[in-house]
Enzyme design. Sequence first.
Site, PDB file in Angstrom:
ATOM      1  N   ASN A   1     -33.447  13.758  29.386  1.00 27.60           N
ATOM      2  CA  ASN A   1     -32.145  13.862  30.065  1.00 27.60           C
ATOM      3  C   ASN A   1     -32.367  13.984  31.571  1.00 27.60           C
ATOM      4  OD1 ASN A   1     -32.144  16.813  30.852  1.00 27.60           O
ATOM      5  ND2 ASN A   1     -32.477  16.978  28.638  1.00 27.60           N
TER       6      ASN A   1
ATOM      7  N   PRO B   1     -34.689  23.258  17.167  1.00 30.18           N
ATOM      8  CA  PRO B   1     -34.232  24.650  17.069  1.00 30.18           C
ATOM      9  C   PRO B   1     -33.318  24.987  18.242  1.00 30.18           C
ATOM     10  CG  PRO B   1     -36.528  24.552  17.768  1.00 30.18           C
ATOM     11  CD  PRO B   1     -36.141  23.153  17.404  1.00 30.18           C
TER      12      PRO B   1
HETATM   13  O1  PMT Z   1     -32.063  20.853  36.297  1.00 31.40           O
HETATM   14  P1  PMT Z   1     -30.964  20.454  37.234  1.00 31.40           P
HETATM   15  O2  PMT Z   1     -31.056  18.991  37.641  1.00 31.40           O
HETATM   16  O3  PMT Z   1     -30.872  21.376  38.403  1.00 31.40           O
HETATM   17  O4  PMT Z   1     -29.582  20.560  36.444  1.00 31.40           O
HETATM   18  C1  PMT Z   1     -29.150  21.818  36.036  1.00 31.40           C
HETATM   19  C2  PMT Z   1     -28.451  21.766  34.686  1.00 31.40           C
HETATM   20  C3  PMT Z   1     -27.170  21.000  34.827  1.00 31.40           C
HETATM   21  C4  PMT Z   1     -29.349  21.110  33.645  1.00 31.40           C
HETATM   22  C5  PMT Z   1     -28.207  23.255  34.261  1.00 31.40           C
HETATM   23  O5  PMT Z   1     -27.435  23.847  35.256  1.00 31.40           O
HETATM   24  C6  PMT Z   1     -27.496  23.339  32.933  1.00 31.40           C
HETATM   25  O6  PMT Z   1     -26.281  23.276  32.845  1.00 31.40           O
HETATM   26  N1  PMT Z   1     -28.262  23.524  31.843  1.00 31.40           N
HETATM   27  C7  PMT Z   1     -27.746  23.540  30.480  1.00 31.40           C
HETATM   28  C8  PMT Z   1     -27.535  22.136  30.004  1.00 31.40           C
HETATM   29  C9  PMT Z   1     -26.710  22.083  28.714  1.00 31.40           C
HETATM   30  O7  PMT Z   1     -25.670  21.560  28.646  1.00 31.40           O
HETATM   31  O8  PMT Z   1     -27.201  22.689  27.738  1.00 31.40           O
HETATM   32  P2  PMT Z   1     -26.491  22.752  26.286  1.00 31.40           P
HETATM   33  O9  PMT Z   1     -25.030  22.783  26.332  1.00 31.40           O
HETATM   34  O10 PMT Z   1     -27.137  21.682  25.491  1.00 31.40           O
HETATM   35  O11 PMT Z   1     -26.998  24.152  25.832  1.00 31.40           O
HETATM   36  C10 PMT Z   1     -26.345  25.368  26.118  1.00 31.40           C
HETATM   37  C11 PMT Z   1     -27.395  26.438  26.280  1.00 31.40           C
HETATM   38  O12 PMT Z   1     -28.204  26.503  25.097  1.00 31.40           O
HETATM   39  C12 PMT Z   1     -28.354  26.216  27.414  1.00 31.40           C
HETATM   40  O13 PMT Z   1     -28.633  27.482  27.981  1.00 31.40           O
HETATM   41  C13 PMT Z   1     -29.596  25.625  26.759  1.00 31.40           C
HETATM   42  O14 PMT Z   1     -30.770  25.967  27.484  1.00 31.40           O
HETATM   43  C14 PMT Z   1     -29.568  26.266  25.387  1.00 31.40           C
HETATM   44  N2  PMT Z   1     -30.140  25.425  24.321  1.00 31.40           N
HETATM   45  C15 PMT Z   1     -29.580  24.238  23.998  1.00 31.40           C
HETATM   46  C16 PMT Z   1     -30.089  23.490  22.968  1.00 31.40           C
HETATM   47  C17 PMT Z   1     -31.189  23.982  22.238  1.00 31.40           C
HETATM   48  N3  PMT Z   1     -31.718  23.289  21.251  1.00 31.40           N
HETATM   49  N4  PMT Z   1     -31.745  25.157  22.583  1.00 31.40           N
HETATM   50  C18 PMT Z   1     -31.230  25.892  23.599  1.00 31.40           C
HETATM   51  O15 PMT Z   1     -31.729  26.973  23.918  1.00 31.40           O
END
Ligand code: PMT
Length: 402
Positions: free
Chosen positions: A207, A306
């Site tokens: 991503n 996970p």
């Molecule tokens: O890295 P940059 O270019 O600075 O960009 C920053 C960012 C936009 C990536 C960051 O600010 C951000 O928003 N990160 C989360 C991205 C996201 O949408 O994650 P998610 O919605 O898939 O997950 C939500 C949360 O669960 C996050 O804290 C993620 O780390 C966590 N997660 C998700 C999936 C997974 N399998 N395990 C997790 O721990």
Amino acid sequence: MEQRRILVGVTGGIAAYKAPELVRALRRAGHAVRCVMTPEATSFVTPLVLQTLTGAPVTTDVLDPSQEGEIDHIALADWAELLVVAPATANTLARLANGLADEPVSTVALATRAPLLVAPAMNVNMWQHPATQRNVATLKERGVRVVGPDVGELACGWEGEGRMSDPAEIAAVAELALGSRSLQSEVVLVTAGGTREPVDAVRYLGNRSSGKMGFAVAEEAARRGAEVVLVTAPTGLATPAGVRRVDVESATEMRDAVLVEFDKASIVIKSAAVADFRPVAPSARKLKKEDLPEGAGLTLELERNPDILAELCRRKDDRTIVGFAAESHDVVAAAQRKLERKGCDLMVANDISRAGTGFDVDHNTVVFIWPGGEIEELPTLPKAEVAAQLLDRVEKLRGGTK
Ligand code: PMT
């Protein structure tokens, strides 16, 4: 007051005569101070004066082997917790804004990862010139703090804006720029970057996360005195000073690394963009289209990764755990659902529908989502500032005031 390491950069303006006073104010506050000077600055104040006041050699020439032997300019840049350039001439501001490194002060400024505070001093017309104003705006956009200039009688005979602020005031702003050691007793685990899920020997599903947000959080936490571990997916970013870095590639590697560090951590900030799915059977060899029937497509079967955040929240105890959620629509509602599902203390929702914020840029537009339903919207800010605002909230949570 706690001793911090402050590097004072002195450049060639008449206000340089006040630099010794600034050094004394910083020393009186209990800090370790070193000085670096441009060649022009040495015409206004001698290195010996600053050496006597700081008790340390003064760098005036980064090409002088005897000076570089004592502490080289990169070691000096690494040593600093704060760089204060006072006075900052118009020429110096232009150098700093444009990333030049043709004399000791700008060279160290380019090499250091410490925050930068500048105290401009110059003729009023030079200050008001659009070129100088543009340079100052560029520096501010980059998070550089600017103190002054004050209005008054100028050494050149003009009246107006251009006087360097009083050394006492610069010293006071330096304290603010240094930040508190408010996370000194905490161990902060930060995740950053976008995981890569192998497809074959050369390809992966990934991503657009650059890691900038997570690195900014790690840097700010270290600046506040925390022990910081940064588990990061691949990125070209340099490791912030004082941060221990663990490199991983895939979501499962990230989970394993995070679990190793989790026991010791008191605060966890999960800003990584973790892939929800991975190919079931990555090939150890490079997949070749020649191996498929003529014109045939390729179907990748994916399985779930996970959910690291949810797993950590199940073992939370008295830790503070923060999640991030990048959303393109229904930002608040979607992030609220994630907060409830995963069970963290705070969710930082990014609105990635706006141009210039979110993935792979220097700014973020975030909303803090609290478990009780409260939300706090922040304006678009540099990621360093988002990190500072986030850690302010985390400190309140740790102190029981939120
Ligand atoms: O890295 P940059 O270019 O600075 O960009 C920053 C960012 C936009 C990536 C960051 O600010 C951000 O928003 N990160 C989360 C991205 C996201 O949408 O994650 P998610 O919605 O898939 O997950 C939500 C949360 O669960 C996050 O804290 C993620 O780390 C966590 N997660 C998700 C999936 C997974 N399998 N395990 C997790 O721990």
